[in-house]
Motif scaffolding. Sequence first.
Motif, short mmCIF file in Angstrom:
data_model
loop_
_atom_site.label_atom_id
_atom_site.label_comp_id
_atom_site.label_asym_id
_atom_site.label_seq_id
_atom_site.Cartn_x
_atom_site.Cartn_y
_atom_site.Cartn_z
N ARG A 128 0.95 -1.30 -0.10
CA ARG A 128 0.03 -0.19 0.01
C ARG A 128 0.74 1.34 0.01
NH1 ARG A 128 -1.87 3.30 3.67
NH2 ARG A 128 -4.02 4.56 3.70
N ILE A 129 0.40 2.39 -0.53
CA ILE A 129 1.21 3.33 -0.98
C ILE A 129 0.43 4.79 -0.32
CG2 ILE A 129 2.31 5.55 -2.30
CD1 ILE A 129 3.73 3.03 -3.89
N ARG A 130 1.06 5.52 0.70
CA ARG A 130 -0.14 6.59 1.17
C ARG A 130 0.51 7.94 0.42
NH1 ARG A 130 -0.75 9.59 5.38
NH2 ARG A 130 0.76 9.06 6.47
N ILE A 131 0.07 8.67 -0.44
CA ILE A 131 0.91 10.10 -0.23
C ILE A 131 0.90 11.24 0.44
CG2 ILE A 131 1.01 12.56 -2.13
CD1 ILE A 131 1.64 9.01 -3.47
N THR A 132 1.65 11.50 0.85
CA THR A 132 1.81 12.29 2.22
C THR A 132 1.95 13.66 2.26
OG1 THR A 132 4.57 11.76 2.61
CG2 THR A 132 2.70 10.50 4.26
N GLY A 133 3.19 14.08 0.87
CA GLY A 133 3.28 15.31 0.22
C GLY A 133 3.52 15.30 -1.29
N LYS A 134 4.08 16.77 -1.89
CA LYS A 134 4.38 16.89 -3.49
C LYS A 134 4.97 15.65 -3.62
CE LYS A 134 4.70 20.28 -6.57
NZ LYS A 134 5.30 21.76 -6.76
N TYR A 135 5.94 16.01 -2.78
CA TYR A 135 7.10 15.45 -3.46
C TYR A 135 7.72 13.47 -2.21
CZ TYR A 135 8.47 19.39 -6.27
OH TYR A 135 7.80 20.54 -6.96
N SER A 136 6.65 13.04 -1.61
CA SER A 136 7.33 11.92 -0.43
C SER A 136 5.46 11.15 -0.32
CB SER A 136 7.05 12.99 1.24
OG SER A 136 5.62 13.45 1.19
N ALA A 137 5.97 9.79 0.30
CA ALA A 137 4.75 9.09 0.61
C ALA A 137 5.63 8.04 1.50
CB ALA A 137 4.41 8.45 -0.89
N GLU A 138 4.44 7.64 2.01
CA GLU A 138 4.40 6.55 3.35
C GLU A 138 4.49 5.30 2.12
OE1 GLU A 138 3.32 6.30 7.19
OE2 GLU A 138 1.92 5.42 5.99
N VAL A 139 4.88 4.14 2.04
CA VAL A 139 4.88 3.15 1.58
C VAL A 139 4.82 1.53 2.94
CG1 VAL A 139 6.45 1.52 -0.36
CG2 VAL A 139 6.06 3.85 -0.26
N GLU A 140 3.89 0.97 2.59
CA GLU A 140 3.98 -0.14 3.74
C GLU A 140 4.11 -1.11 2.33
OE1 GLU A 140 -0.29 -0.10 5.29
OE2 GLU A 140 -0.59 2.03 5.89
N GLY A 141 4.65 -2.36 3.27
CA GLY A 141 4.68 -3.68 2.96
C GLY A 141 5.04 -4.98 4.04
N VAL A 142 5.74 -6.52 2.84
CA VAL A 142 5.75 -6.41 3.91
C VAL A 142 7.67 -7.17 3.76
CG1 VAL A 142 3.95 -7.88 4.38
CG2 VAL A 142 5.25 -8.28 2.88
N LEU A 143 8.66 -6.80 5.44
CA LEU A 143 9.87 -8.08 5.18
C LEU A 143 9.80 -8.90 4.81
CD1 LEU A 143 12.38 -6.78 4.91
CD2 LEU A 143 12.53 -6.39 6.65
N SER A 144 10.48 -9.51 4.31
CA SER A 144 10.38 -10.80 4.77
C SER A 144 12.06 -11.34 4.78
CB SER A 144 10.93 -11.88 3.14
OG SER A 144 8.58 -12.20 3.16
N LEU A 145 12.59 -11.89 5.86
CA LEU A 145 13.79 -12.70 6.70
C LEU A 145 14.15 -13.17 7.25
CD1 LEU A 145 16.74 -11.03 6.95
CD2 LEU A 145 16.10 -9.59 9.22
N ARG A 146 15.27 -14.10 7.14
CA ARG A 146 15.03 -15.17 8.29
C ARG A 146 13.96 -16.12 8.35
NH1 ARG A 146 19.02 -16.03 12.90
NH2 ARG A 146 17.47 -16.56 14.05
N GLY A 147 13.58 -16.47 7.45
CA GLY A 147 12.01 -16.82 7.44
C GLY A 147 10.68 -16.78 7.65
N LYS A 148 11.29 -15.18 8.30
CA LYS A 148 10.12 -14.85 8.68
C LYS A 148 9.28 -13.79 7.55
CE LYS A 148 11.23 -16.02 13.67
NZ LYS A 148 10.20 -17.19 13.68
N THR A 149 7.70 -13.23 7.47
CA THR A 149 7.46 -11.96 6.74
C THR A 149 6.76 -11.09 7.89
OG1 THR A 149 7.38 -12.91 4.48
CG2 THR A 149 5.64 -11.50 5.11
N LYS A 150 6.72 -9.94 8.08
CA LYS A 150 6.08 -9.32 9.39
C LYS A 150 5.75 -7.30 8.25
CE LYS A 150 6.85 -12.04 13.23
NZ LYS A 150 5.53 -12.16 13.16
N ARG A 151 5.19 -7.19 8.33
CA ARG A 151 4.76 -5.71 7.75
C ARG A 151 5.59 -4.08 8.13
NH1 ARG A 151 0.11 -5.47 5.07
NH2 ARG A 151 -1.33 -7.41 5.93
N THR A 152 6.22 -3.91 7.50
CA THR A 152 6.57 -2.56 7.86
C THR A 152 6.75 -1.51 7.02
OG1 THR A 152 9.42 -1.94 8.11
CG2 THR A 152 8.87 -3.31 6.90
N LYS A 153 7.17 -0.15 6.66
CA LYS A 153 6.75 1.29 6.49
C LYS A 153 8.24 1.58 6.10
CE LYS A 153 2.49 2.23 8.53
NZ LYS A 153 1.84 2.77 9.76
#
Length: 204
Positions: A128-153
């Motif tokens: 998911r992406i949320r626009i926060t300014g004219k040249y900026s955005a908050e990007v949500e996603g999932v990070l997979s590391l060491r066999g585990k997957t967690k949400r991050t921004k």
Amino acid sequence: MRHIRFRRPRTANGLHTLKSIIVSFALLTGLSLPAAAGSISGTYTLTPANIDTGFSVRVLGGRPVQGEFSKVSGKMVLDQNRPEKSRVNVTIDLSSVKTNNDKVTGFLKSSAMFNVAKYPVAKFQSTRIRITGKYSAEVEGVLSLRGKTKRTKLEVQITGNKGNGRVGFTVSGGFFRSFYGMEAGLPIYADKVNIKISGTGRRT
């Protein structure tokens, strides 16, 4: 891969928002948009030569541990007519981790931390992406590391248009290593790993 869902723009302002979202995607993956107007549909790639990925971990009563990953790659597919079908992913080769101390570098590669022998790569996939300014955005996603997957921004910022289809960008964010079974050194060494990415990208 989960699809990213956007509402179709219905007005001129909506079209502007769509373009902002596309710019945000480009920033995340280190890729630029076409310099001239026109269709942006297509495949974009990210190569290690065009991006610097650094990290830091705070140390109680001391200087932070700092390092970098020298091998980061990725791919982005954009569909201007159906933006909900756009997607992006980034892969980090964990064996490319480096610090200014060989012992620290070796420890980060060990089974107590990244365990590169068993889990050689980490992957980020946007959701998911949320626009926060004219040249900026908050990007949500999932990070997979060491066999585990967690949400991050991640926070994405355009730093300048360099011409010739190139764009400068920075990405900041982080993750909590304890979420991935890397509790070694807590609480002397902080739980949060701060990530900073910068570079210049080009559409392929």
